[in-house]
Design a protein around this motif. Structure first.
Motif, PDB file in Angstrom:
ATOM      1  N   ALA A 133      65.302 -51.152 -38.320  1.00 48.66           N
ATOM      2  CA  ALA A 133      64.100 -51.310 -39.148  1.00 48.66           C
ATOM      3  C   ALA A 133      63.869 -50.076 -40.008  1.00 48.66           C
ATOM      4  CB  ALA A 133      62.883 -51.576 -38.262  1.00 48.66           C
ATOM      5  N   MET A 134      64.138 -48.902 -39.447  1.00 47.65           N
ATOM      6  CA  MET A 134      63.961 -47.675 -40.215  1.00 47.65           C
ATOM      7  C   MET A 134      64.964 -47.583 -41.359  1.00 47.65           C
ATOM      8  SD  MET A 134      64.035 -43.707 -38.986  1.00 47.65           S
ATOM      9  CE  MET A 134      64.667 -42.509 -40.172  1.00 47.65           C
ATOM     10  N   VAL A 135      66.217 -47.942 -41.092  1.00 48.99           N
ATOM     11  CA  VAL A 135      67.239 -47.906 -42.148  1.00 48.99           C
ATOM     12  C   VAL A 135      66.841 -48.816 -43.308  1.00 48.99           C
ATOM     13  CG1 VAL A 135      69.618 -48.492 -42.733  1.00 48.99           C
ATOM     14  CG2 VAL A 135      69.119 -47.281 -40.595  1.00 48.99           C
ATOM     15  N   LEU A 136      66.437 -50.025 -43.002  1.00 45.77           N
ATOM     16  CA  LEU A 136      66.059 -50.971 -44.057  1.00 45.77           C
ATOM     17  C   LEU A 136      64.849 -50.464 -44.843  1.00 45.77           C
ATOM     18  CD1 LEU A 136      66.478 -54.346 -42.109  1.00 45.77           C
ATOM     19  CD2 LEU A 136      68.030 -53.349 -43.814  1.00 45.77           C
ATOM     20  N   ALA A 137      63.887 -49.865 -44.145  1.00 48.92           N
ATOM     21  CA  ALA A 137      62.698 -49.352 -44.825  1.00 48.92           C
ATOM     22  C   ALA A 137      63.063 -48.237 -45.792  1.00 48.92           C
ATOM     23  CB  ALA A 137      61.690 -48.850 -43.785  1.00 48.92           C
ATOM     24  N   VAL A 138      63.925 -47.328 -45.368  1.00 50.68           N
ATOM     25  CA  VAL A 138      64.329 -46.214 -46.231  1.00 50.68           C
ATOM     26  C   VAL A 138      65.108 -46.728 -47.432  1.00 50.68           C
ATOM     27  CG1 VAL A 138      65.797 -44.177 -46.377  1.00 50.68           C
ATOM     28  CG2 VAL A 138      64.288 -44.478 -44.408  1.00 50.68           C
ATOM     29  N   GLN A 139      66.008 -47.666 -47.207  1.00 50.66           N
ATOM     30  CA  GLN A 139      66.773 -48.198 -48.331  1.00 50.66           C
ATOM     31  C   GLN A 139      65.879 -48.920 -49.330  1.00 50.66           C
ATOM     32  OE1 GLN A 139      69.939 -50.413 -46.254  1.00 50.66           O
ATOM     33  NE2 GLN A 139      71.349 -48.761 -46.782  1.00 50.66           N
ATOM     34  N   ASN A 140      64.858 -49.578 -48.847  1.00 49.96           N
ATOM     35  CA  ASN A 140      63.913 -50.239 -49.754  1.00 49.96           C
ATOM     36  C   ASN A 140      63.092 -49.225 -50.537  1.00 49.96           C
ATOM     37  OD1 ASN A 140      64.655 -52.846 -49.050  1.00 49.96           O
ATOM     38  ND2 ASN A 140      63.168 -52.996 -47.385  1.00 49.96           N
ATOM     39  N   ALA A 141      62.817 -48.076 -49.913  1.00 42.41           N
ATOM     40  CA  ALA A 141      62.012 -47.042 -50.581  1.00 42.41           C
ATOM     41  C   ALA A 141      62.815 -46.253 -51.597  1.00 42.41           C
ATOM     42  CB  ALA A 141      61.418 -46.092 -49.538  1.00 42.41           C
ATOM     43  N   ALA A 142      64.140 -46.222 -51.437  1.00 33.85           N
ATOM     44  CA  ALA A 142      64.979 -45.435 -52.353  1.00 33.85           C
ATOM     45  C   ALA A 142      66.261 -46.196 -52.671  1.00 33.85           C
ATOM     46  CB  ALA A 142      65.298 -44.087 -51.732  1.00 33.85           C
ATOM     47  N   PRO A 143      66.156 -47.339 -53.341  1.00 38.83           N
ATOM     48  CA  PRO A 143      67.349 -48.146 -53.614  1.00 38.83           C
ATOM     49  C   PRO A 143      68.349 -47.460 -54.538  1.00 38.83           C
ATOM     50  CG  PRO A 143      65.446 -48.969 -54.836  1.00 38.83           C
ATOM     51  CD  PRO A 143      64.924 -47.940 -53.894  1.00 38.83           C
ATOM     52  N   HIS A 144      67.893 -46.430 -55.281  1.00 36.95           N
ATOM     53  CA  HIS A 144      68.783 -45.751 -56.222  1.00 36.95           C
ATOM     54  C   HIS A 144      69.670 -44.716 -55.533  1.00 36.95           C
ATOM     55  CE1 HIS A 144      65.336 -43.113 -55.710  1.00 36.95           C
ATOM     56  NE2 HIS A 144      66.026 -42.128 -56.232  1.00 36.95           N
ATOM     57  N   ILE A 145      69.356 -44.370 -54.292  1.00 38.68           N
ATOM     58  CA  ILE A 145      70.156 -43.377 -53.572  1.00 38.68           C
ATOM     59  C   ILE A 145      71.233 -44.101 -52.769  1.00 38.68           C
ATOM     60  CG2 ILE A 145      70.142 -41.572 -51.810  1.00 38.68           C
ATOM     61  CD1 ILE A 145      67.368 -40.818 -52.695  1.00 38.68           C
ATOM     62  N   TYR A 166      79.119 -51.402 -37.313  1.00 42.91           N
ATOM     63  CA  TYR A 166      79.337 -52.571 -38.179  1.00 42.91           C
ATOM     64  C   TYR A 166      78.087 -52.892 -38.985  1.00 42.91           C
ATOM     65  CZ  TYR A 166      83.808 -53.497 -35.946  1.00 42.91           C
ATOM     66  OH  TYR A 166      85.106 -53.396 -35.513  1.00 42.91           O
ATOM     67  N   TRP A 167      76.945 -52.818 -38.334  1.00 43.69           N
ATOM     68  CA  TRP A 167      75.688 -53.124 -39.029  1.00 43.69           C
ATOM     69  C   TRP A 167      75.443 -52.133 -40.162  1.00 43.69           C
ATOM     70  CZ3 TRP A 167      70.953 -50.965 -40.140  1.00 43.69           C
ATOM     71  CH2 TRP A 167      69.922 -51.855 -40.480  1.00 43.69           C
ATOM     72  N   LEU A 168      75.687 -50.857 -39.901  1.00 46.83           N
ATOM     73  CA  LEU A 168      75.469 -49.821 -40.920  1.00 46.83           C
ATOM     74  C   LEU A 168      76.488 -49.928 -42.052  1.00 46.83           C
ATOM     75  CD1 LEU A 168      74.758 -46.860 -38.486  1.00 46.83           C
ATOM     76  CD2 LEU A 168      73.088 -47.897 -40.051  1.00 46.83           C
ATOM     77  N   ALA A 169      77.724 -50.249 -41.717  1.00 53.53           N
ATOM     78  CA  ALA A 169      78.751 -50.392 -42.757  1.00 53.53           C
ATOM     79  C   ALA A 169      78.390 -51.514 -43.722  1.00 53.53           C
ATOM     80  CB  ALA A 169      80.105 -50.661 -42.119  1.00 53.53           C
ATOM     81  N   ASP A 170      77.839 -52.604 -43.197  1.00 56.70           N
ATOM     82  CA  ASP A 170      77.428 -53.718 -44.053  1.00 56.70           C
ATOM     83  C   ASP A 170      76.317 -53.318 -45.020  1.00 56.70           C
ATOM     84  OD1 ASP A 170      79.257 -55.406 -42.900  1.00 56.70           O
ATOM     85  OD2 ASP A 170      77.831 -56.313 -41.497  1.00 56.70           O
ATOM     86  N   ARG A 171      75.621 -52.235 -44.723  1.00 55.52           N
ATOM     87  CA  ARG A 171      74.496 -51.801 -45.554  1.00 55.52           C
ATOM     88  C   ARG A 171      74.796 -50.539 -46.336  1.00 55.52           C
ATOM     89  NH1 ARG A 171      73.621 -55.018 -41.830  1.00 55.52           N
ATOM     90  NH2 ARG A 171      71.994 -56.600 -41.959  1.00 55.52           N
ATOM     91  N   GLY A 172      76.077 -50.209 -46.457  1.00 59.12           N
ATOM     92  CA  GLY A 172      76.500 -49.148 -47.357  1.00 59.12           C
ATOM     93  C   GLY A 172      76.355 -47.731 -46.844  1.00 59.12           C
ATOM     94  N   ILE A 173      76.104 -47.554 -45.543  1.00 60.94           N
ATOM     95  CA  ILE A 173      76.015 -46.208 -44.992  1.00 60.94           C
ATOM     96  C   ILE A 173      77.395 -45.558 -45.054  1.00 60.94           C
ATOM     97  CG2 ILE A 173      75.510 -44.868 -42.907  1.00 60.94           C
ATOM     98  CD1 ILE A 173      73.052 -46.095 -44.311  1.00 60.94           C
ATOM     99  N   THR A 174      77.446 -44.243 -45.307  1.00 59.68           N
ATOM    100  CA  THR A 174      78.718 -43.581 -45.580  1.00 59.68           C
ATOM    101  C   THR A 174      79.440 -43.090 -44.328  1.00 59.68           C
ATOM    102  OG1 THR A 174      77.510 -41.524 -46.001  1.00 59.68           O
ATOM    103  CG2 THR A 174      78.084 -42.892 -47.915  1.00 59.68           C
ATOM    104  N   TYR A 175      78.706 -42.555 -43.344  1.00 52.28           N
ATOM    105  CA  TYR A 175      79.341 -42.107 -42.105  1.00 52.28           C
ATOM    106  C   TYR A 175      78.293 -41.967 -41.007  1.00 52.28           C
ATOM    107  CZ  TYR A 175      77.700 -37.389 -43.397  1.00 52.28           C
ATOM    108  OH  TYR A 175      76.937 -36.309 -43.762  1.00 52.28           O
ATOM    109  N   ILE A 176      78.769 -41.850 -39.767  1.00 52.67           N
ATOM    110  CA  ILE A 176      77.895 -41.688 -38.597  1.00 52.67           C
ATOM    111  C   ILE A 176      78.171 -40.329 -37.963  1.00 52.67           C
ATOM    112  CG2 ILE A 176      77.269 -42.583 -36.321  1.00 52.67           C
ATOM    113  CD1 ILE A 176      78.274 -45.313 -37.213  1.00 52.67           C
ATOM    114  N   GLU A 177      77.106 -39.597 -37.702  1.00 56.47           N
ATOM    115  CA  GLU A 177      77.236 -38.286 -37.072  1.00 56.47           C
ATOM    116  C   GLU A 177      76.758 -38.346 -35.616  1.00 56.47           C
ATOM    117  OE1 GLU A 177      75.449 -33.755 -37.619  1.00 56.47           O
ATOM    118  OE2 GLU A 177      75.128 -35.266 -39.191  1.00 56.47           O
TER     119      GLU A 177
END
Length: 354
Positions: A172-184, A205-216
């Motif tokens: 839910a947090m990832v989706l909220a941030v992406q909605n707040a900053a779609p240009h990033i 897999y879920w993060l990759a589908d949403r364009g996240i670059t890497y996991i730390e």
């Protein structure tokens, strides 16, 4: 050389919550060495990984203990100083503060900034990410808006995940941030060891589908044995932070991660950061630089090496209300070291604060 230790407290504009807790302020350690009329500056910020936290008191006390032993040495005798620090069993934060001060002194003596002394190109420095701590969706969106209001040129975000509330809260947090900053489009996540292997696989897999670059640091320190499974199955690159302190930690990780996060407090300074860089590259790994509750002094110090990094997370000083230091500039989303000698840091003028 003479060594002085002074404490200072800094307060965050936005408190930062990660999987291990929340930080709103820290008391850091300012180190000054003086020799031949030249001062070298260093800093340590407290941090906690594992069972032995490096508190402000532990770091300051260890530096004060070693101060008398430094009087017979020159800042140019770095091998001797390093051997002395290891023999005295200084914690990595204390070693970092002194090591940075030695480099700053040498750069000032040469009258060159470290990045130029080392022959680096500032044009190669990549944008730094701005960190959004664990928050409910509405507060996470507000944090993004607050940051965009403060630094509108930011180009990358790092989202702290591993919420105690579970994966649904993370998503839910990832989706909220992406909605707040779609240009990033440059967004990474850092779980700070907050997931189990099954959760990390699901989230990759879920993060990759949403364009996240890497996991730390998806898995806790101590569970490096589970990293090969994640490494081979995750569609996203895996970086480690808490699992990697020094160059000795890197070869055993080379077959199970894609990159490492180097922090001055963990490594023990710029000297070991250099070793980690070369070791990681020799192992075919990517490099990122990170920070704790570091002021502009520490982030400007690591910025001297930034032309060699693939990813940067050097935003802690941008989140301070009362940083006593002024150093690297923030231009087009990048933390850029200046042309002043050494690290290139000065004290903030009280008049400038107003």
């Amino acid at each position: 050389m003479q060594l002085r230790v002074q404490l200072f407290t800094v307060h965050k504009r936005f408190a930062l919550t990660i999987s291990r807790g929340t930080t709103a302020q820290t008391t850091n350690v300012w180190v000054v060495i003086e020799h031949d009329g030249i001062e070298g500056w260093g800093e340590a910020s407290p941090f906690s990984i594992g069972e032995q936290p490096q508190t402000t008191e532990v770091i300051a006390r260890s530096l004060q203990k070693i101060a008398p032993l430094l009087k017979a040495l020159s800042p140019l005798e770095r091998q001797r100083v390093e051997r002395l620090m290891l023999e005295a069993r200084l914690p990595s934060g204390a070693r970092a503060a002194l090591d940075i001060a030695l480099h700053d002194w040498a750069g000032k003596q040469a009258n060159l900034p470290l990045w130029q002394l080392w022959g680096f190109e500032r044009d190669r420095i990549v944008p730094t990410s701005i960190t959004i701590g664990i928050n409910p969706p509405d507060l996470a969106q507000q944090r993004v808006k607050d940051w965009l209001g403060q630094v509108p040129t930011l180009q990358a975000l790092k989202l702290k995940l591993g919420s105690p509330a579970g994966l649904e809260a993370d998503q839910a947090m990832v989706l909220a941030v992406q909605n707040a900053a779609p240009h990033i489009t440059q967004m990474s996540v850092d779980a700070n060891g907050g997931w189990k292997l099954e959760q990390a696989l699901q989230m990759s897999y879920w993060l990759a589908d949403r364009g996240i670059t890497y996991i730390e640091q998806p898995l806790p320190k101590g569970q490096e044995g589970d990293l090969p499974t994640l490494y081979h199955e995750s569609p996203l690159p895996i970086f480690v932070d808490e699992s990697c302190f020094s160059s000795y930690d890197i070869p055993p990780l080379a077959d199970r991660v894609h990159g490492i996060n180097i922090k001055l407090m963990k490594s023990g300074g710029l000297t070991e950061a250099w070793r980690m860089l070369h070791t990681a590259r020799a192992c075919g790994l990517k490099i990122m630089f990170g920070c704790y509750s570091d002021s502009a002094l520490l982030n400007t110090a690591i910025a001297q090496l930034s032309p060699l990094a693939d990813h940067l997370d050097l935003d802690s000083h941008l989140n301070l209300l009362d940083d006593p230091f002024v150093g690297a500039s923030f231009q087009n989303g990048r933390v850029l070291p200046q042309e002043q000698p050494g690290i290139g840091v000065r004290l903030r003028s009280p008049k400038a604060e107003g």
